[in-house]
Design an enzyme around this catalytic site. Structure first.
Site, mmCIF file in Angstrom:
data_model
loop_
_atom_site.group_PDB
_atom_site.id
_atom_site.type_symbol
_atom_site.label_atom_id
_atom_site.label_comp_id
_atom_site.label_asym_id
_atom_site.label_seq_id
_atom_site.Cartn_x
_atom_site.Cartn_y
_atom_site.Cartn_z
ATOM 1 N N GLY A 1 -49.063 21.321 31.472
ATOM 2 C CA GLY A 1 -48.241 21.531 32.826
ATOM 3 C C GLY A 1 -47.213 22.554 32.640
ATOM 4 O O GLY A 1 -47.017 23.020 31.663
ATOM 5 N N LEU A 2 -46.644 23.074 33.804
ATOM 6 C CA LEU A 2 -45.672 23.939 33.896
ATOM 7 C C LEU A 2 -44.209 23.553 32.995
ATOM 8 O O LEU A 2 -44.078 22.232 32.657
ATOM 9 C CB LEU A 2 -45.225 24.207 35.244
ATOM 10 C CG LEU A 2 -46.325 24.830 36.163
ATOM 11 C CD1 LEU A 2 -45.512 24.828 37.676
ATOM 12 C CD2 LEU A 2 -46.628 26.146 35.808
ATOM 13 N N SER A 3 -43.694 24.464 32.578
ATOM 14 C CA SER A 3 -42.335 24.265 32.078
ATOM 15 C C SER A 3 -41.448 23.387 33.132
ATOM 16 O O SER A 3 -41.226 23.938 34.214
ATOM 17 C CB SER A 3 -41.429 25.399 31.605
ATOM 18 O OG SER A 3 -40.282 25.284 30.974
ATOM 19 N N GLY A 4 -41.002 22.278 32.414
ATOM 20 C CA GLY A 4 -39.972 21.376 33.382
ATOM 21 C C GLY A 4 -41.123 20.456 34.252
ATOM 22 O O GLY A 4 -40.499 19.560 35.138
ATOM 23 N N SER A 5 -42.035 20.513 34.050
ATOM 24 C CA SER A 5 -42.879 19.285 34.888
ATOM 25 C C SER A 5 -42.582 17.947 34.363
ATOM 26 O O SER A 5 -42.928 16.945 34.969
ATOM 27 C CB SER A 5 -44.491 19.816 34.622
ATOM 28 O OG SER A 5 -44.884 19.867 33.394
ATOM 29 N N GLY A 6 -42.373 17.826 32.862
ATOM 30 C CA GLY A 6 -42.107 16.556 32.686
ATOM 31 C C GLY A 6 -43.079 16.109 31.244
ATOM 32 O O GLY A 6 -42.772 14.998 30.641
ATOM 33 N N LYS A 7 -43.471 17.166 30.672
ATOM 34 C CA LYS A 7 -44.525 16.804 29.533
ATOM 35 C C LYS A 7 -43.498 16.309 28.370
ATOM 36 O O LYS A 7 -43.860 15.058 27.756
ATOM 37 C CB LYS A 7 -44.851 18.323 28.878
ATOM 38 C CG LYS A 7 -45.814 18.912 29.929
ATOM 39 C CD LYS A 7 -46.700 20.113 29.471
ATOM 40 C CE LYS A 7 -45.562 21.174 28.787
ATOM 41 N NZ LYS A 7 -44.723 21.821 29.866
ATOM 42 N N SER A 8 -42.484 16.576 27.872
ATOM 43 C CA SER A 8 -41.670 16.407 27.083
ATOM 44 C C SER A 8 -41.117 14.896 27.160
ATOM 45 O O SER A 8 -41.167 13.866 26.485
ATOM 46 C CB SER A 8 -40.485 17.364 26.590
ATOM 47 O OG SER A 8 -41.083 18.702 26.122
ATOM 48 N N SER B 1 -49.704 24.978 27.368
ATOM 49 C CA SER B 1 -51.390 25.499 27.321
ATOM 50 C C SER B 1 -52.012 25.880 28.606
ATOM 51 O O SER B 1 -52.709 25.196 29.309
ATOM 52 C CB SER B 1 -52.165 23.804 26.470
ATOM 53 O OG SER B 1 -51.619 22.934 27.253
#
Ligand SMILES: Nc1ncnc2c1ncn2[C@@H]1O[C@H](COP(=O)(O)OS(=O)(=O)O)[C@@H](OP(=O)(O)O)[C@H]1O
Ligand SMILES: Nc1ncnc2c1ncn2[C@@H]1O[C@H](COP(=O)(O)OP(=O)(O)O)[C@@H](O)[C@H]1O
Length: 200
Positions: free
Chosen positions: A34-41, A108
């Site tokens: 997902g986009l940067s800031g979407s919440g992956k981490s 990705s």
């Protein structure tokens, strides 16, 4: 093209299945994209904590962290992102062989790169999780101040702005972080793994 020649695979005498039995859970890659800031981490960190508390053996691979070491020679051109994901795919495969539940948090952005990772693994060993949030939300969150820098012209080739993000077409899971809390999302993934008998 492979450069190594005259190499022969050497089998272990302990199998992936035996390691999984020891761990009392299957091994699998949970591929968060997902986009940067979407919440992956945020989601992978929370999930890892919960899984650890349930006795599940995990390892988290995160774009920012991996780019400090293994992939420090890669930037954000399309070719470098592809190589980034290729290496992470191979590392994830090793970790699945080691019996772990691998939580990856990489933008990705290219569908083909993600599909290539899927193809490295058995069909039930790759779970694609689309962490979805509007670009406006990500920009408003801006946890690392990167969007601000992008708007100030200090970062180029930024995903979602001047570099593409190709949404997954058939992800196993979609998490909309505009609509669901961190608690709801992590609980959903934990239930998913139980229902599909990855975990007890
Ligand atoms: N140009 C550009 N585009 C996107 N992201 C950038 C860029 N420059 C730096 N960053 C920071 O690097 C993190 C993304 O690294 P990844 O390895 O996940 O990227 S990729 O999968 O190869 O596209 C990304 O982390 P997340 O915000 O956690 O996604 C950013 O912190
Ligand atoms: N519902 C939510 N799910 C996930 N993160 C959320 C949510 N609401 C707000 N956030 C915040 O959004 C930010 C997401 O940042 P991060 O996890 O670093 O994203 P990514 O790894 O995709 O770049 C964090 O500051 C997190 O606390």
């Amino acid at each position: 093209m492979p450069k190594s020649t005259n190499i022969v695979w050497h089998e272990s005498e302990v199998s992936k299945q035996e390691r999984q039995r020891l761990n009392r859970h299957k091994s699998v890659v949970l591929w968060f994209t997902g986009l940067s800031g979407s919440g992956k981490s945020t989601l992978t960190v929370e999930l890892e904590k919960k899984m650890y508390q349930s006795g599940i053996r995990t390892y988290r691979l995160d774009g920012d962290n991996i780019r400090h070491g293994l992939n420090k020679n890669l930037g954000f051109s399309p070719e470098d992102r592809t190589e980034n994901i290729r290496r992470i795919g191979e590392v994830s495969k090793l970790m699945v062989d080691a019996g772990l539940i691998v939580l990856t948090a990489f933008i990705s952005p290219y569908r083909q790169d993600r599909d290539n990772v899927r193809a490295l693994l058995e069909s039930d060993e790759f779970i694609e999780i689309h962490v979805k949030a509007e670009l406006e939300t990500c920009e408003k969150r801006d946890p690392k101040g990167l969007y601000k820098k992008v708007r100030a012209g200090q970062i180029k080739e930024f995903t979602g702005i001047d570099s593409p993000y190709e949404e997954p077409l058939h992800p196993e899971i979609v998490i909309d972080t505009d609509k669901h809390t961190i608690e709801e999302s992590t609980q959903y993934v934990i239930e998913f793994l139980k229902n599909k008998a990855y975990t007890e």
